[in-house]
Design a protein around this motif. Structure first.
Motif, PDB file in Angstrom:
ATOM      1  N   LYS A   1     -21.906  43.401  49.519  1.00  0.00           N
ATOM      2  CA  LYS A   1     -22.611  42.485  47.976  1.00  0.00           C
ATOM      3  C   LYS A   1     -23.255  43.879  47.616  1.00  0.00           C
ATOM      4  O   LYS A   1     -22.924  44.068  45.971  1.00  0.00           O
ATOM      5  CB  LYS A   1     -24.097  41.604  48.925  1.00  0.00           C
ATOM      6  CG  LYS A   1     -25.280  41.767  47.211  1.00  0.00           C
ATOM      7  CD  LYS A   1     -26.613  40.821  48.460  1.00  0.00           C
ATOM      8  CE  LYS A   1     -27.088  40.760  46.522  1.00  0.00           C
ATOM      9  NZ  LYS A   1     -28.363  40.323  47.827  1.00  0.00           N
ATOM     10  N   GLU A   2     -22.829  44.702  48.051  1.00  0.00           N
ATOM     11  CA  GLU A   2     -23.350  47.004  47.398  1.00  0.00           C
ATOM     12  C   GLU A   2     -22.076  46.858  46.951  1.00  0.00           C
ATOM     13  O   GLU A   2     -22.943  47.794  45.840  1.00  0.00           O
ATOM     14  CB  GLU A   2     -23.342  47.727  49.049  1.00  0.00           C
ATOM     15  CG  GLU A   2     -24.656  47.207  49.625  1.00  0.00           C
ATOM     16  CD  GLU A   2     -25.079  45.957  51.217  1.00  0.00           C
ATOM     17  OE1 GLU A   2     -25.426  45.804  51.127  1.00  0.00           O
ATOM     18  OE2 GLU A   2     -23.712  45.263  50.656  1.00  0.00           O
ATOM     19  N   LEU A   3     -20.943  46.585  46.862  1.00  0.00           N
ATOM     20  CA  LEU A   3     -19.901  47.253  46.408  1.00  0.00           C
ATOM     21  C   LEU A   3     -19.566  46.706  44.604  1.00  0.00           C
ATOM     22  O   LEU A   3     -19.407  46.916  43.969  1.00  0.00           O
ATOM     23  CB  LEU A   3     -18.298  46.617  47.161  1.00  0.00           C
ATOM     24  CG  LEU A   3     -18.023  47.798  48.117  1.00  0.00           C
ATOM     25  CD1 LEU A   3     -16.952  47.943  48.703  1.00  0.00           C
ATOM     26  CD2 LEU A   3     -18.010  49.478  47.585  1.00  0.00           C
ATOM     27  N   ALA A   4     -20.508  44.929  44.867  1.00  0.00           N
ATOM     28  CA  ALA A   4     -20.382  43.912  44.098  1.00  0.00           C
ATOM     29  C   ALA A   4     -20.879  45.096  42.664  1.00  0.00           C
ATOM     30  O   ALA A   4     -21.197  44.784  42.168  1.00  0.00           O
ATOM     31  CB  ALA A   4     -20.794  43.016  43.814  1.00  0.00           C
ATOM     32  N   HIS A   5     -22.967  45.135  43.175  1.00  0.00           N
ATOM     33  CA  HIS A   5     -23.902  45.505  42.575  1.00  0.00           C
ATOM     34  C   HIS A   5     -23.554  46.698  41.616  1.00  0.00           C
ATOM     35  O   HIS A   5     -23.404  46.871  41.099  1.00  0.00           O
ATOM     36  CB  HIS A   5     -24.552  45.360  43.502  1.00  0.00           C
ATOM     37  CG  HIS A   5     -26.181  45.833  42.837  1.00  0.00           C
ATOM     38  ND1 HIS A   5     -26.755  46.381  43.466  1.00  0.00           N
ATOM     39  CD2 HIS A   5     -26.873  44.796  41.164  1.00  0.00           C
ATOM     40  CE1 HIS A   5     -28.013  46.671  42.145  1.00  0.00           C
ATOM     41  NE2 HIS A   5     -27.847  45.466  41.298  1.00  0.00           N
TER      42      HIS A   5
ATOM     43  N   ILE B   1     -22.338  41.025  31.997  1.00  0.00           N
ATOM     44  CA  ILE B   1     -22.132  41.321  32.923  1.00  0.00           C
ATOM     45  C   ILE B   1     -22.818  41.044  34.092  1.00  0.00           C
ATOM     46  O   ILE B   1     -24.151  41.300  34.301  1.00  0.00           O
ATOM     47  CB  ILE B   1     -21.952  43.245  33.412  1.00  0.00           C
ATOM     48  CG1 ILE B   1     -21.121  43.476  31.996  1.00  0.00           C
ATOM     49  CG2 ILE B   1     -21.329  43.279  34.134  1.00  0.00           C
ATOM     50  CD1 ILE B   1     -21.302  43.899  30.923  1.00  0.00           C
ATOM     51  N   GLY B   2     -22.622  40.429  35.290  1.00  0.00           N
ATOM     52  CA  GLY B   2     -22.674  40.295  36.860  1.00  0.00           C
ATOM     53  C   GLY B   2     -22.373  40.400  37.566  1.00  0.00           C
ATOM     54  O   GLY B   2     -20.990  40.016  37.413  1.00  0.00           O
ATOM     55  N   PHE B   3     -22.535  39.105  39.425  1.00  0.00           N
ATOM     56  CA  PHE B   3     -22.139  39.888  39.874  1.00  0.00           C
ATOM     57  C   PHE B   3     -22.495  38.639  40.977  1.00  0.00           C
ATOM     58  O   PHE B   3     -23.846  38.533  40.166  1.00  0.00           O
ATOM     59  CB  PHE B   3     -21.723  40.621  40.834  1.00  0.00           C
ATOM     60  CG  PHE B   3     -22.919  41.291  41.685  1.00  0.00           C
ATOM     61  CD1 PHE B   3     -23.148  40.870  43.093  1.00  0.00           C
ATOM     62  CD2 PHE B   3     -23.915  41.789  41.107  1.00  0.00           C
ATOM     63  CE1 PHE B   3     -23.657  41.290  43.745  1.00  0.00           C
ATOM     64  CE2 PHE B   3     -25.420  42.388  42.063  1.00  0.00           C
ATOM     65  CZ  PHE B   3     -25.479  41.720  43.800  1.00  0.00           C
ATOM     66  N   THR B   4     -22.282  37.721  41.863  1.00  0.00           N
ATOM     67  CA  THR B   4     -22.311  36.174  42.167  1.00  0.00           C
ATOM     68  C   THR B   4     -21.657  36.327  43.694  1.00  0.00           C
ATOM     69  O   THR B   4     -20.665  36.679  43.644  1.00  0.00           O
ATOM     70  CB  THR B   4     -22.643  35.302  41.442  1.00  0.00           C
ATOM     71  OG1 THR B   4     -22.818  33.967  42.014  1.00  0.00           O
ATOM     72  CG2 THR B   4     -20.955  35.348  41.213  1.00  0.00           C
ATOM     73  N   SER B   5     -22.132  35.504  44.538  1.00  0.00           N
ATOM     74  CA  SER B   5     -21.123  35.470  45.448  1.00  0.00           C
ATOM     75  C   SER B   5     -20.926  33.737  45.215  1.00  0.00           C
ATOM     76  O   SER B   5     -19.404  32.970  46.092  1.00  0.00           O
ATOM     77  CB  SER B   5     -21.833  35.083  46.917  1.00  0.00           C
ATOM     78  OG  SER B   5     -23.163  34.356  46.852  1.00  0.00           O
ATOM     79  N   ASN B   6     -21.094  32.993  44.280  1.00  0.00           N
ATOM     80  CA  ASN B   6     -20.715  31.710  43.906  1.00  0.00           C
ATOM     81  C   ASN B   6     -20.301  31.467  42.612  1.00  0.00           C
ATOM     82  O   ASN B   6     -21.190  31.251  41.724  1.00  0.00           O
ATOM     83  CB  ASN B   6     -21.400  30.822  44.340  1.00  0.00           C
ATOM     84  CG  ASN B   6     -20.776  28.958  44.325  1.00  0.00           C
ATOM     85  OD1 ASN B   6     -20.630  29.170  43.158  1.00  0.00           O
ATOM     86  ND2 ASN B   6     -21.358  28.126  45.006  1.00  0.00           N
ATOM     87  N   LEU B   7     -19.684  32.385  42.122  1.00  0.00           N
ATOM     88  CA  LEU B   7     -18.895  32.196  40.756  1.00  0.00           C
ATOM     89  C   LEU B   7     -19.126  30.853  39.630  1.00  0.00           C
ATOM     90  O   LEU B   7     -19.670  30.430  38.754  1.00  0.00           O
ATOM     91  CB  LEU B   7     -17.836  32.771  40.411  1.00  0.00           C
ATOM     92  CG  LEU B   7     -17.052  33.103  38.841  1.00  0.00           C
ATOM     93  CD1 LEU B   7     -18.393  34.179  38.031  1.00  0.00           C
ATOM     94  CD2 LEU B   7     -15.664  33.565  38.700  1.00  0.00           C
TER      95      LEU B   7
END
Length: 83
Positions: free
Chosen positions: A56-60, A18-24
């Motif tokens: 970014k905050e919501l994704a994190h 599981i992760g998050f990014t701005s460029n999948l």
């Protein structure tokens, strides 16, 4: 800028990541380059789930929420219910 929370699955490891990014697209390439870290020793990671967020905050926050479940079954249900 949009941010994506994502779940990857590796057949060979039989594990989720599981992760998050701005460029999948770039992120998946990096996960599959056999570098150091959790995803590094295999190169068969596939995207099985995504969610998009405005900040970014919501994704994190969402990434940490999913990781906190520590439940493979709950993650599989999330994926199944999205599809």
């Amino acid at each position: 800028m949009n941010f994506t929370v994502y779940i990857l699955f590796s057949e060979s490891k039989n594990k989720f990541y599981i992760g998050f990014t701005s460029n999948l697209e770039d992120r998946i390439i990096r996960h599959n380059q056999k570098s150091k870290g959790f995803t590094g020793n295999v190169n068969d990671w596939k995207i099985v789930y995504t969610e998009n967020y405005q900040s970014k905050e919501l994704a994190h926050k969402r990434e940490l929420q999913i990781k906190s479940w520590k439940s493979r079954i709950k993650i599989q249900e999330l994926i199944k219910n999205k599809n």
